[in-house]
Design a protein around this motif. Structure first.
Motif, PDB file in Angstrom:
ATOM      1  N   THR A  11      18.721  -8.859 -42.615  1.00 18.94           N
ATOM      2  CA  THR A  11      19.908  -9.707 -42.483  1.00 18.94           C
ATOM      3  C   THR A  11      19.573 -11.150 -42.835  1.00 18.94           C
ATOM      4  OG1 THR A  11      20.814  -8.276 -40.758  1.00 18.94           O
ATOM      5  CG2 THR A  11      21.688 -10.517 -40.891  1.00 18.94           C
ATOM      6  N   ILE A  12      18.435 -11.610 -42.329  1.00 19.27           N
ATOM      7  CA  ILE A  12      18.024 -12.982 -42.632  1.00 19.27           C
ATOM      8  C   ILE A  12      17.606 -13.113 -44.093  1.00 19.27           C
ATOM      9  CG2 ILE A  12      16.322 -14.781 -42.112  1.00 19.27           C
ATOM     10  CD1 ILE A  12      16.475 -14.006 -39.223  1.00 19.27           C
ATOM     11  N   TYR A  13      16.989 -12.081 -44.652  1.00 25.50           N
ATOM     12  CA  TYR A  13      16.629 -12.128 -46.082  1.00 25.50           C
ATOM     13  C   TYR A  13      17.855 -12.420 -46.935  1.00 25.50           C
ATOM     14  CZ  TYR A  13      15.711 -10.458 -50.810  1.00 25.50           C
ATOM     15  OH  TYR A  13      15.624 -10.362 -52.175  1.00 25.50           O
ATOM     16  N   HIS A  14      18.940 -11.707 -46.687  1.00 25.47           N
ATOM     17  CA  HIS A  14      20.143 -11.914 -47.494  1.00 25.47           C
ATOM     18  C   HIS A  14      20.699 -13.319 -47.298  1.00 25.47           C
ATOM     19  CE1 HIS A  14      20.562  -7.863 -49.142  1.00 25.47           C
ATOM     20  NE2 HIS A  14      20.190  -7.388 -47.956  1.00 25.47           N
ATOM     21  N   ARG A  15      20.510 -13.882 -46.099  1.00 21.05           N
ATOM     22  CA  ARG A  15      20.972 -15.260 -45.867  1.00 21.05           C
ATOM     23  C   ARG A  15      20.103 -16.278 -46.599  1.00 21.05           C
ATOM     24  NH1 ARG A  15      21.513 -14.785 -39.309  1.00 21.05           N
ATOM     25  NH2 ARG A  15      23.324 -13.374 -39.225  1.00 21.05           N
ATOM     26  N   LEU A  16      18.827 -15.961 -46.764  1.00 26.32           N
ATOM     27  CA  LEU A  16      17.911 -16.897 -47.425  1.00 26.32           C
ATOM     28  C   LEU A  16      18.202 -17.039 -48.915  1.00 26.32           C
ATOM     29  CD1 LEU A  16      14.467 -15.914 -45.818  1.00 26.32           C
ATOM     30  CD2 LEU A  16      15.775 -18.008 -45.408  1.00 26.32           C
ATOM     31  N   LEU A  17      18.708 -15.989 -49.528  1.00 22.92           N
ATOM     32  CA  LEU A  17      18.971 -16.012 -50.967  1.00 22.92           C
ATOM     33  C   LEU A  17      20.088 -17.002 -51.288  1.00 22.92           C
ATOM     34  CD1 LEU A  17      18.883 -12.170 -51.624  1.00 22.92           C
ATOM     35  CD2 LEU A  17      17.211 -13.836 -52.481  1.00 22.92           C
ATOM     36  N   ASN A  18      19.867 -17.825 -52.297  1.00 21.47           N
ATOM     37  CA  ASN A  18      20.896 -18.771 -52.740  1.00 21.47           C
ATOM     38  C   ASN A  18      20.631 -19.158 -54.188  1.00 21.47           C
ATOM     39  OD1 ASN A  18      19.442 -21.597 -52.828  1.00 21.47           O
ATOM     40  ND2 ASN A  18      18.750 -20.612 -50.919  1.00 21.47           N
ATOM     41  N   LYS A  19      21.445 -20.038 -54.733  1.00 22.39           N
ATOM     42  CA  LYS A  19      21.342 -20.389 -56.152  1.00 22.39           C
ATOM     43  C   LYS A  19      20.028 -21.077 -56.504  1.00 22.39           C
ATOM     44  CE  LYS A  19      23.882 -24.746 -55.511  1.00 22.39           C
ATOM     45  NZ  LYS A  19      22.737 -25.642 -55.739  1.00 22.39           N
ATOM     46  N   ASN A  20      19.328 -21.614 -55.492  1.00 24.17           N
ATOM     47  CA  ASN A  20      18.038 -22.267 -55.755  1.00 24.17           C
ATOM     48  C   ASN A  20      16.864 -21.294 -55.726  1.00 24.17           C
ATOM     49  OD1 ASN A  20      19.173 -24.878 -55.966  1.00 24.17           O
ATOM     50  ND2 ASN A  20      19.193 -25.081 -53.740  1.00 24.17           N
ATOM     51  N   THR A  21      17.106 -20.050 -55.279  1.00 27.94           N
ATOM     52  CA  THR A  21      16.028 -19.063 -55.206  1.00 27.94           C
ATOM     53  C   THR A  21      15.653 -18.616 -56.612  1.00 27.94           C
ATOM     54  OG1 THR A  21      16.958 -18.242 -53.121  1.00 27.94           O
ATOM     55  CG2 THR A  21      15.273 -16.888 -54.193  1.00 27.94           C
ATOM     56  N   LYS A  22      14.400 -18.780 -56.956  1.00 28.67           N
ATOM     57  CA  LYS A  22      13.936 -18.392 -58.292  1.00 28.67           C
ATOM     58  C   LYS A  22      12.992 -17.199 -58.273  1.00 28.67           C
ATOM     59  CE  LYS A  22      16.159 -21.649 -60.459  1.00 28.67           C
ATOM     60  NZ  LYS A  22      16.994 -22.083 -59.326  1.00 28.67           N
ATOM     61  N   LEU A  23      12.290 -17.002 -57.155  1.00 32.75           N
ATOM     62  CA  LEU A  23      11.295 -15.942 -57.074  1.00 32.75           C
ATOM     63  C   LEU A  23      11.285 -15.328 -55.686  1.00 32.75           C
ATOM     64  CD1 LEU A  23       8.401 -17.960 -58.729  1.00 32.75           C
ATOM     65  CD2 LEU A  23       9.480 -15.996 -59.777  1.00 32.75           C
ATOM     66  N   VAL A  24      11.081 -14.011 -55.636  1.00 27.38           N
ATOM     67  CA  VAL A  24      10.922 -13.302 -54.366  1.00 27.38           C
ATOM     68  C   VAL A  24       9.665 -12.439 -54.476  1.00 27.38           C
ATOM     69  CG1 VAL A  24      11.905 -11.630 -52.758  1.00 27.38           C
ATOM     70  CG2 VAL A  24      13.400 -13.272 -53.915  1.00 27.38           C
ATOM     71  N   PHE A  25       8.836 -12.490 -53.432  1.00 24.22           N
ATOM     72  CA  PHE A  25       7.577 -11.741 -53.435  1.00 24.22           C
ATOM     73  C   PHE A  25       7.464 -10.943 -52.144  1.00 24.22           C
ATOM     74  CE2 PHE A  25       7.017 -15.790 -55.649  1.00 24.22           C
ATOM     75  CZ  PHE A  25       6.804 -15.309 -56.925  1.00 24.22           C
ATOM     76  N   CYS A  26       7.110  -9.676 -52.296  1.00 23.85           N
ATOM     77  CA  CYS A  26       7.042  -8.804 -51.119  1.00 23.85           C
ATOM     78  C   CYS A  26       6.071  -7.672 -51.403  1.00 23.85           C
ATOM     79  CB  CYS A  26       8.435  -8.240 -50.824  1.00 23.85           C
ATOM     80  SG  CYS A  26       8.498  -7.155 -49.374  1.00 23.85           S
ATOM     81  N   ASN A  27       5.349  -7.228 -50.357  1.00 25.99           N
ATOM     82  CA  ASN A  27       4.543  -6.037 -50.563  1.00 25.99           C
ATOM     83  C   ASN A  27       5.405  -4.787 -50.410  1.00 25.99           C
ATOM     84  OD1 ASN A  27       4.638  -5.673 -47.688  1.00 25.99           O
ATOM     85  ND2 ASN A  27       2.732  -6.786 -47.445  1.00 25.99           N
ATOM     86  N   HIS A  28       5.020  -3.764 -51.123  1.00 24.68           N
ATOM     87  CA  HIS A  28       5.716  -2.479 -51.033  1.00 24.68           C
ATOM     88  C   HIS A  28       5.412  -1.833 -49.690  1.00 24.68           C
ATOM     89  CE1 HIS A  28       6.978   1.285 -53.599  1.00 24.68           C
ATOM     90  NE2 HIS A  28       7.529   1.293 -52.405  1.00 24.68           N
ATOM     91  N   VAL A  29       4.131  -1.945 -49.277  1.00 20.82           N
ATOM     92  CA  VAL A  29       3.668  -1.411 -48.002  1.00 20.82           C
ATOM     93  C   VAL A  29       2.760  -2.436 -47.346  1.00 20.82           C
ATOM     94  CG1 VAL A  29       2.184   0.337 -46.916  1.00 20.82           C
ATOM     95  CG2 VAL A  29       3.854   1.024 -48.659  1.00 20.82           C
ATOM     96  N   SER A  30       2.923  -2.655 -46.053  1.00 19.90           N
ATOM     97  CA  SER A  30       2.062  -3.588 -45.313  1.00 19.90           C
ATOM     98  C   SER A  30       0.678  -2.996 -45.121  1.00 19.90           C
ATOM     99  CB  SER A  30       2.676  -3.900 -43.947  1.00 19.90           C
ATOM    100  OG  SER A  30       1.718  -4.508 -43.085  1.00 19.90           O
TER     101      SER A  30
END
Length: 404
Positions: free
Chosen positions: A153-172
């Motif tokens: 839920t917070i991830y979707h709130r963080l996204l905005n027009k200034n977001t250029k890159l997102v980085f995440c592991n597939h598995v922790s």
């Protein structure tokens, strides 16, 4: 038919003893073991056609080049990349991440934003912090929950027009959590951001399809996949790889060189400066051949059995807490027992021939979230057995009795 006894015969190291006890190797999240067929591939290279690639007209060079490029195609097919030149050989996942971060240092502007998750390995945190320091961009974090999942839920709130890159592991790597990367990718693309997925911990258990995921960058290491250390891969969409500048300058990555101007080679060579780990690249392909022959669906099903069994048996131990209880996990269990330091447990288990990992697992933010110094991490592979888990449980009870 999944025959674990037959599979174990393929791994010579599983026959050895440690401190007079048969080796029980439960540190697969750090490095998997190597089957004989991959070892033979390495010996064959140095015994029969050791030569530099791409540059020689002699027979050995041509043979080495053919086998190296054939391995690139195996990797392309395994991950279902559209083109073989979208596969860049690297020294591993960390190298691949830094390559992308360096490229985006020429693209990002002050006040741009990049997002990482709270479940990241340090290798997927530090390069982006360095990138922000260099460019003036801002780093934002997807928080984690008590169960070791991401707060989407917070991830979707963080996204905005200034977001250029997102980085995440597939598995922790610390908790085994399988993250909802397709949702992460699709949401980022809706606002025009690129996505890099760290697949180091996923690829031993899951066969990712980079086209189906529509991911911009995907990275992995051979040594998690029954291959050698010192080699890995970066998948990147052609458009992005052509857009970002080279990471290193030198031989192989050039088209023309004069003292006035240098022009760069096309993909994939633009990002492969210098003599590569030729033997490692070829052995990477051999390791993928081996694992595909075993079958990733069979691997996942069997490892899930091990995870379920180990979880049930561990939770019978009084005072034991498992960190990371996501409904979808790979075969990784991080735990502590009461106030006993994980290092002390790991030391006693080693004396009894059992290899586990202790500490922060290069995920200090996760440990800080739980307010603990670290965990004992047992990570299983398809060549492990329930009998080995029983050996660990017995040894763990002995360790707890000694340390309580």
């Amino acid at each position: 038919m999944f025959d674990v006894a037959k599979i174990r015969e393929d791994f010579p190291i599983l026959k050895r003893f440690v401190n007079g006890k048969p080796l029980v190797y439960f540190d697969n999240a750090a490095t998997s073991q190597t089957p004989q067929v991959v070892i033979d591939t390495i010996v064959d290279y140095y015994s029969n056609y050791n030569a530099n690639i791409h540059r020689g007209v002699h027979a050995l060079s041509q043979e080495a080049t053919d086998k190296y490029e054939a391995s690139r195609i195996k990797i392309q097919q395994h991950f279902n990349a559209k083109h073989s030149y979208e596969i860049i050989f690297t020294s591993g996942t960390t190298h691949a991440i830094n390559l992308v971060a360096a490229g985006f240092s020429e693209i990002l502007n002050p006040n741009d934003e990049i997002i990482v998750s709270a479940l990241e390995h340090h290798s997927n945190i530090v390069p982006w912090q360095m990138l922000c320091e260099k460019t003036g961009a801002f780093l934002k974090v997807i928080p984690m929950t008590e169960a070791g999942t991401l707060d989407m839920t917070i991830y979707h709130r963080l996204l905005n027009k200034n977001t250029k890159l997102v980085f995440c592991n597939h598995v922790s790597n610390a908790l085994g959590t399988v993250n909802p990367i397709k949702e992460i990718i699709d949401a980022a693309h809706k606002i025009g951001a690129a996505v890099l997925i760290d697949g180091a911990q996923a690829t031993p258990h899951i066969k990712p399809d980079v086209q189906a995921l529509d991911v911009d960058f995907y990275v992995a290491s051979a040594h998690k996949l029954c291959g050698p250390t010192g080699v890995g891969m970066l998948y990147g969409k052609q458009a992005w790889l052509e857009k970002i500048p080279p990471y290193q300058g030198g031989g192989e990555m050039i088209e023309t060189v004069t003292f006035q101007k240098t022009t760069y080679a096309g993909l994939p060579h633009k990002f492969e400066a210098g003599t590569p780990n030729i033997c490692g690249g070829i052995a990477f392909g051999a390791a993928l051949d081996y694992m595909n022959a075993v079958g990733f669906e069979q691997i996942a099903a069997y490892e899930n059995e091990l995870l379920k069994y180990a979880t049930e048996e561990l939770l019978k131990i009084e005072g034991l807490r498992i960190y990371g209880t996501a409904p979808e996990k790979t075969a990784v269990i991080s735990f502590n027992v009461g106030a006993i330091h994980p290092y002390d447990i790991g030391t006693i288990l080693d004396k009894l021939g059992i290899a586990v990992r202790t500490g922060q697992h290069c995920t200090q933010p996760i440990m800080d979230f739980y307010n603990i110094p670290g965990t004992v991490r047992a990570s299983f592979s398809f060549y492990n057995t329930k009998e080995e888990i029983d050996v660990m449980i017995t040894a763990l009870k002995k360790a707890v009795m000694m340390l309580s």
